[in-house]
Design a protein around this motif. Structure first.
Motif, short mmCIF file in Angstrom:
data_model
loop_
_atom_site.label_atom_id
_atom_site.label_comp_id
_atom_site.label_asym_id
_atom_site.label_seq_id
_atom_site.Cartn_x
_atom_site.Cartn_y
_atom_site.Cartn_z
N TRP A 190 0.84 -1.20 0.00
CA TRP A 190 0.00 0.00 0.00
C TRP A 190 0.87 1.24 0.00
N ARG A 191 0.43 2.27 -0.69
CA ARG A 191 1.05 3.58 -0.58
C ARG A 191 0.04 4.52 0.06
N ILE A 192 0.48 5.26 1.04
CA ILE A 192 -0.42 6.18 1.75
C ILE A 192 0.15 7.59 1.59
N PRO A 193 -0.45 8.44 0.74
CA PRO A 193 -1.58 8.15 -0.13
C PRO A 193 -1.14 7.33 -1.35
N SER A 194 -2.15 6.88 -2.09
CA SER A 194 -1.89 6.02 -3.24
C SER A 194 -1.34 6.86 -4.39
N GLN B 24 3.68 1.26 3.02
CA GLN B 24 3.31 0.72 4.32
C GLN B 24 3.91 -0.66 4.60
N PRO C 270 3.81 -2.46 8.02
CA PRO C 270 3.58 -2.63 9.47
C PRO C 270 4.17 -3.94 9.96
N ASN D 10 1.83 -4.17 15.19
CA ASN D 10 0.98 -3.39 14.30
C ASN D 10 0.14 -4.22 13.35
N THR D 11 0.31 -5.50 13.38
CA THR D 11 -0.41 -6.40 12.47
C THR D 11 -0.16 -7.82 12.96
N GLN E 57 3.87 7.25 2.10
CA GLN E 57 4.43 6.18 2.92
C GLN E 57 4.21 4.87 2.18
N ALA F 1 1.00 -9.14 8.59
CA ALA F 1 2.00 -8.51 7.72
C ALA F 1 1.50 -8.61 6.27
N ASP F 2 0.36 -7.99 6.02
CA ASP F 2 -0.30 -8.24 4.73
C ASP F 2 0.39 -7.57 3.55
N ARG G 192 5.16 12.04 5.94
CA ARG G 192 4.31 10.88 5.62
C ARG G 192 4.44 9.78 6.67
N SER G 193 5.37 9.96 7.59
CA SER G 193 5.57 8.92 8.61
C SER G 193 4.43 8.91 9.62
N HIS G 194 4.14 7.74 10.14
CA HIS G 194 3.16 7.60 11.22
C HIS G 194 3.83 7.20 12.53
#
Lengths: 442, 393
Positions: A215-219, A364, A366, A371-372, A362, A375-376, A295-297
């Motif tokens: 995933w890219r946050i945002p895409s 992603q 996790p 956090n998961t 970001q 690890a999808d 972009r970091s969380h």
């Protein structure tokens, strides 16, 4: 390099023994270390076959949350994909496992799913017969108890597994697609040899990290031939480990710049005052560093707070061992990778386009278990492996991973030489990416 | 666009990793938005909190960040350009209604007010609050970090899309889990407006009033009942689509088999520790469902089925602790409301959430006597406030 002639490799060709032997006869020419100029895989898949295909997974060890567990379980149990539970049409036919620690899960999976653990790679690939008997091979040589070399690099047996695989291909007169998890080898010549073997025998070779496909946050999709001028990736983790993920984070964007990838000419790894002097002296790179951080969380905040705006002083305080890898590409493009351990725990990208526009996201990743649990980010990686094996065409160019492997190796060299500029004339890897990034977006 | 000067926080408590901390710090320090950091240098932040709830963490903010303390609620909101009210409990627990009403009644006219979480215990109170805000031209809304969350993958439905069903899979205690589920689902009701009252005006049919009519609410509070319902009426398709977006299935990979495959409701039954389900029907045969899947997943997902059978699903993404960067998005939504006077989502949503939660709670209590008994329809929601088309005159 921009005008260098490109060699088209027909990755879509069907194989017979005569053609295979003819390809093997070309080994000498194919294995030279002269400039490697490749074309990207075609974007159009060939029709799916009408019978289930099989894969073998060659793993160093299989324990909870090891890479091998993530791959094996996805082939055995399926995974979430595009809003449904997806069961791969590929069947896991065999396993080769190098080490069996106390927390091994390979035997449990083998028993529950009736998948044999073979005593050798050759047997895993031939299923006990005399010829190759699977339609795809996954090399998952990450984790396990392996020695380190003088540079501190862990000597995972990726090259060894790969060469044993190639030997079976050669003995069988047939080759099938191969996926190599993470960077190719700790030796540049071995990295090149692996790619050249795939060209020589004409099999699809996919490799690398989850970062380019997660995933890219945002895409954010960067179009091919983007007017990109500079890339920065900011991440965390160990050298010869997560630095590779960071290079892949940047490179899957950088390669889409106008003219395509040209290879790299040098890399320099800096720490401490030298690093931050360099950052302060380059307003453009500094701007991208902060854009990526935005972009970091996971940015660290002072005691008692959970949010704090970054400053160079604060980053230095949180990450005294911060490392910057400054990569110069042959066409003048620049990539910088920051490993900011202690300050953040995710992977972020920022690039500046001509005119000053910044694109950032970001990517992603996790980490389990906090956090998961799944690890999808392995889902899109496995899906691209499936596509590669089903179509016989690499979902994205292995040259990306060849180059990021080289960056990883040269970065380590520079680091152990106290930040000496490491010239990389051997890494003149020119390639063009596929038209559409295959990151997870649906 | 108004020049921001004074932001007032009205708190009941202040503790680490609470909504109060996450939001207050973002207004004191700043936050990331659209790939850049926004500093809060232009804001004067004032806090009102009961004296016995004042603590060293707040002292630290007074010292480090020039937070202003006041013991007088009226003084706190006097001259404010925006007010944030945050209760002391989880988002789904209602606030001190007296204090909330006082704030909305006494803020400067036109000053936006954001209430964190559920704004009240009853729909009647929400309606009253809405009326006060409307009369005083006070932009008002409420919600939690879930309402402003990003989605993996990002998608949205166009207004007017015909939706047949929707399901949110959540986790947590009652009523917070159900509240979050409704926060996820109620906006889909808005997407498919139900115009219940129309009138012909000069030859045209115009919407005179927009109401949501709920025709049924049913709750199930045992795992076996939940699983049974998930297998009925095509809900299994939505369940499978929503749960496929989860990245945090629970269970042990060795003991349970790999828990990547939760799409079979029987696996749900195997893992669930405290499952609940609340199902809602609207007048146009639209159904939506909140599934509380404790023990099964640790995240929030949603699936929506269009009238043509197309199913969309996504994860309502919650970035990890300690930063909980989802609060960046909520702070940005509130900040924008304070700047523009336009609420990021209608307060009307909160009426429906509270209205439905009230019924679910009533049912949960009733079910001690009569399990799985559906409440009697119809339930009629209030007229939609600002944001909806104006009634024809």
């Amino acid at each position: 390099m921009k005008n260098a002639p490109r060699v088209n490799i027909d990755r879509n060709a069907s194989w017979n023994r005569r053609r295979f032997l003819a390809a093997m006869a070309g080994t000498a020419a194919g294995s030279s270390l002269s400039p490697l100029v490749f074309s990207a895989a075609s974007d159009k898949p060939s029709p799916a076959p009408d019978k289930p295909r099989t894969v073998a997974i060659l793993a160093t060890k299989v324990a909870k949350y090891s890479h091998a567990q993530h791959f094996i379980d996805r082939f055995l149990e399926g995974y979430g994909w595009h809003g449904a539970h997806h069961k791969p049409s590929l069947q896991l036919a065999s396993l080769y496992v190098d080490q069996f620690p106390e927390n091994d899960l390979a035997r449990e999976r083998s028993k529950r799913h009736n998948v044999p653990i073979c005593p050798s790679i050759a047997e895993a690939l031939t299923l006990g017969g005399s010829r190759l008997a699977v339609d795809g091979v996954l090399i998952i040589a990450e984790h396990g108890d392996y020695p380190k070399n003088k540079k501190g690099q862990t000597l995972y047996p990726r090259y060894k597994f790969f060469k044993e695989t190639v030997k079976v291909f050669e003995d069988s007169g047939r080759a099938v697609p191969v996926f190599n998890d993470k960077h190719l080898s700790t030796d540049w010549k071995e990295c090149v040899e692996m790619v050249q073997d795939s060209r020589r025998l004409g099999f699809a070779f996919l490799a690398g990290s989850s970062l380019p496909v997660t995933w890219r946050i945002p895409s954010v999709e960067l179009p091919v031939e983007a007017e990109l001028e500079e890339s920065v990736a900011v991440c965390y983790g160990g050298v010869d480990s997560y630095d590779f993920h960071g290079y892949e984070t940047a490179q899957c964007m950088s390669e889409r710049r106008a003219g395509g990838e040209s290879g790299i000419s040098s890399i320099q790894a800096l720490r401490g005052d030298e690093l931050w002097k360099r950052v302060e002296s380059d307003a453009g790179t500094k701007e991208l560093l902060f854009a990526a951080l935005a972009r970091s969380h996971s940015l660290k905040a002072p005691e008692g707070y959970t949010v704090w705006l970054p400053t160079v002083d604060w980053i230095r305080e949180c990450s005294p061992e911060a490392t910057g890898f400054f990569v110069k590409h042959r066409d003048g493009f620049r990539t910088t990778l920051f490993l900011l351990n202690g300050y953040l725990r995710d992977f972020n990208y920022a690039g500046r386009k001509k005119g000053g526009e910044i694109v950032s996201c970001q990517m992603q990743l996790p980490m389990p278990p906090s956090n998961t649990t799944l690890a999808d980010f392995f889902n899109p990686l496995v899906n691209n492996i499936e596509q590669t094996i089903m179509t016989g065409k690499a979902a994205y160019p292995v040259e990306r991973t060849l180059l990021t492997s080289g960056m990883t190796l040269a970065g380590v060299d520079s680091l152990i030489e106290d930040g000496a500029l490491r010239e990389t004339p051997e890494m003149n890897i020119a390639y063009r990416p596929q038209n559409e990034s295959v990151y997870w977006r649906a | 666009m108004a020049e921001l000067r004074k932001i007032a926080f009205v708190l009941e408590r202040f503790k680490p990793d609470s909504a109060a901390q996450h939001l207050l710090d973002r207004f004191l320090i700043g936050y990331a938005k659209d790939g850049r950091f926004l500093k809060s240098e232009d804001k004067l932040v004032t806090v009102f909190i009961p004296e016995d709830a004042w603590n060293a963490d707040l002292d630290k903010r007074v010292k480090d960040l020039k937070l202003r303390r006041t013991n007088d609620l009226l003084e706190a909101i006097e001259g404010a350009d925006g007010v944030i009210v945050i209760g002391g409990g989880p988002a789904g627990r209602p606030h001190d209604e007296t204090k909330t009403e006082f704030v909305v009644s006494r803020v400067p006219e036109g000053c936006p007010v954001f209430i964190h979480g559920a704004p009240g215990r009853t729909p009647q109170f929400i309606n009253k609050l809405n009326g006060i805000a409307r009369d005083r031209k006070t932009p008002l809304t409420a919600g939690s970090v879930i309402a402003a969350a990003g989605r993996l993958p990002e998608w949205g439905l166009k207004p007017g899309t015909k939706i047949r069903k929707a399901m949110a899979i959540v986790h947590g205690d009652f009523p917070t889990a159900e509240y979050h589920g409704l926060e996820i689902l109620i906006p889909f009701s808005q997407i498919r407006h139900v115009d219940t009252m129309k009138r012909e005006v000069r030859g045209e049919i115009r919407v005179t009033e927009r109401r949501w009519m709920f025709t049924g609410v049913a709750s199930r509070n045992t795992t076996s009942d939940v699983v049974m319902r998930l297998k009925e009426d095509g809900w299994d398709k939505l369940y499978a689509a929503a749960v496929s977006r989860s990245d945090s299935p629970r269970g042990m990979s060795v003991k349970d088999g790999r828990t990547q495959d939760l799409s079979d409701p029987d696996m749900f039954a195997k893992l669930a520790t405290d499952a609940r389900l609340a199902e809602f029907s609207e007048i146009d045969n639209y159904h939506f469902m909140v599934v509380v899947a404790n023990g099964v997943v640790g995240d929030f997902t949603v699936a929506v089925e269009e009238a043509d059978g197309t199913i969309h699903s996504t994860q309502i993404y919650q970035p990890p602790a300690p930063a909980r960067a989802g609060y960046d998005r909520l702070a940005a939504a509130i900040d924008q409301m304070f700047e523009t006077g336009k609420a990021p989502w209608p307060f009307f949503h909160k009426y429906n959430e509270t209205f439905l939660l009230d019924i679910v709670q009533f049912q949960a209590e009733s079910q001690k006597q009569a399990a799985n008994q559906a409440a009697q329809p119809p339930f009629i929601g209030p007229a939609a406030p600002p944001g909806s088309p104006k009634p024809a005159r």
